[in-house]
Enzyme design. Structure first.
Site, PDB file in Angstrom:
ATOM      1  N   GLU A  32       0.813  -1.278   0.179  1.00 41.67           N
ATOM      2  CA  GLU A  32      -0.251   0.055   0.184  1.00 41.67           C
ATOM      3  C   GLU A  32       1.041   1.160  -0.120  1.00 41.67           C
ATOM      4  O   GLU A  32       2.012   1.397   0.821  1.00 41.67           O
ATOM      5  CB  GLU A  32      -0.815   0.038   1.172  1.00 41.67           C
ATOM      6  CG  GLU A  32      -1.814   1.222   1.496  1.00 41.67           C
ATOM      7  CD  GLU A  32      -2.408   1.697   0.335  1.00 41.67           C
ATOM      8  OE1 GLU A  32      -2.481   2.880  -0.045  1.00 41.67           O
ATOM      9  OE2 GLU A  32      -3.318   0.737  -0.181  1.00 41.67           O
ATOM     10  N   SER A  42     -11.177   4.258  -0.616  1.00 37.97           N
ATOM     11  CA  SER A  42     -11.970   3.562   0.270  1.00 37.97           C
ATOM     12  C   SER A  42     -12.483   4.506   1.282  1.00 37.97           C
ATOM     13  O   SER A  42     -13.611   4.377   1.835  1.00 37.97           O
ATOM     14  CB  SER A  42     -11.410   2.218   0.859  1.00 37.97           C
ATOM     15  OG  SER A  42     -11.253   1.409  -0.126  1.00 37.97           O
ATOM     16  N   SER A  46     -18.809   7.883  -1.032  1.00 40.09           N
ATOM     17  CA  SER A  46     -19.946   8.708  -0.826  1.00 40.09           C
ATOM     18  C   SER A  46     -20.600   8.450   0.290  1.00 40.09           C
ATOM     19  O   SER A  46     -21.482   9.000   1.075  1.00 40.09           O
ATOM     20  CB  SER A  46     -20.923   8.780  -1.914  1.00 40.09           C
ATOM     21  OG  SER A  46     -21.559   7.656  -2.171  1.00 40.09           O
ATOM     22  N   GLY A  47     -20.663   7.027   0.925  1.00 38.36           N
ATOM     23  CA  GLY A  47     -21.389   6.703   2.128  1.00 38.36           C
ATOM     24  C   GLY A  47     -22.574   6.137   1.674  1.00 38.36           C
ATOM     25  O   GLY A  47     -23.529   5.977   2.768  1.00 38.36           O
ATOM     26  N   VAL A  48     -22.916   6.130   0.418  1.00 37.94           N
ATOM     27  CA  VAL A  48     -24.396   5.710   0.132  1.00 37.94           C
ATOM     28  C   VAL A  48     -24.736   4.239   0.126  1.00 37.94           C
ATOM     29  O   VAL A  48     -23.534   3.348  -0.574  1.00 37.94           O
ATOM     30  CB  VAL A  48     -24.601   6.434  -1.247  1.00 37.94           C
ATOM     31  CG1 VAL A  48     -26.102   6.024  -1.967  1.00 37.94           C
ATOM     32  CG2 VAL A  48     -24.560   7.842  -1.207  1.00 37.94           C
ATOM     33  N   HIS A  50     -26.556   1.789  -1.757  1.00 38.78           N
ATOM     34  CA  HIS A  50     -27.532   1.793  -3.270  1.00 38.78           C
ATOM     35  C   HIS A  50     -28.553   0.815  -3.050  1.00 38.78           C
ATOM     36  O   HIS A  50     -28.073  -0.270  -2.611  1.00 38.78           O
ATOM     37  CB  HIS A  50     -26.862   1.860  -4.473  1.00 38.78           C
ATOM     38  CG  HIS A  50     -25.947   2.972  -4.661  1.00 38.78           C
ATOM     39  ND1 HIS A  50     -26.308   4.111  -5.093  1.00 38.78           N
ATOM     40  CD2 HIS A  50     -24.487   3.065  -4.509  1.00 38.78           C
ATOM     41  CE1 HIS A  50     -25.464   5.154  -5.158  1.00 38.78           C
ATOM     42  NE2 HIS A  50     -24.502   4.297  -4.953  1.00 38.78           N
TER      43      HIS A  50
END
Length: 73
Positions: A32, A42, A46-48, A50
């Site tokens: 990394e 990560s 958007s924290g959505v 769906h």
């Protein structure tokens, strides 16, 4: 003989892959570029969750959205 795999990227997909591989007895090294894991893309989504509303009813995408949302909740 133990298998060893290098995974480039310690984001969500890289970590999930590492978890699955270690569960199967594979030795894993994660490479990394950031100072910590899951801090780049990560950590900036958007924290959505769906619900699959925009996909054709009954399609694989719609089904996977609903299943993923249910599992996250």
């Amino acid at each position: 003989m133990t298998r060893h795999v290098a995974i480039v990227g310690g984001g969500l997909v890289g970590l999930a892959t590492a978890r699955a591989l270690t569960g199967a007895g594979v030795a894993v090294t994660i490479i990394e570029k950031e100072d910590a894991l899951a801090t780049h893309q990560s950590g900036r989504n958007s924290g959505v969750l769906h619900a699959g509303l925009y996909y054709r009813p009954g399609s694989r995408k719609a089904r996977l959205c609903r299943e993923g949302k249910r599992e996250m909740e």
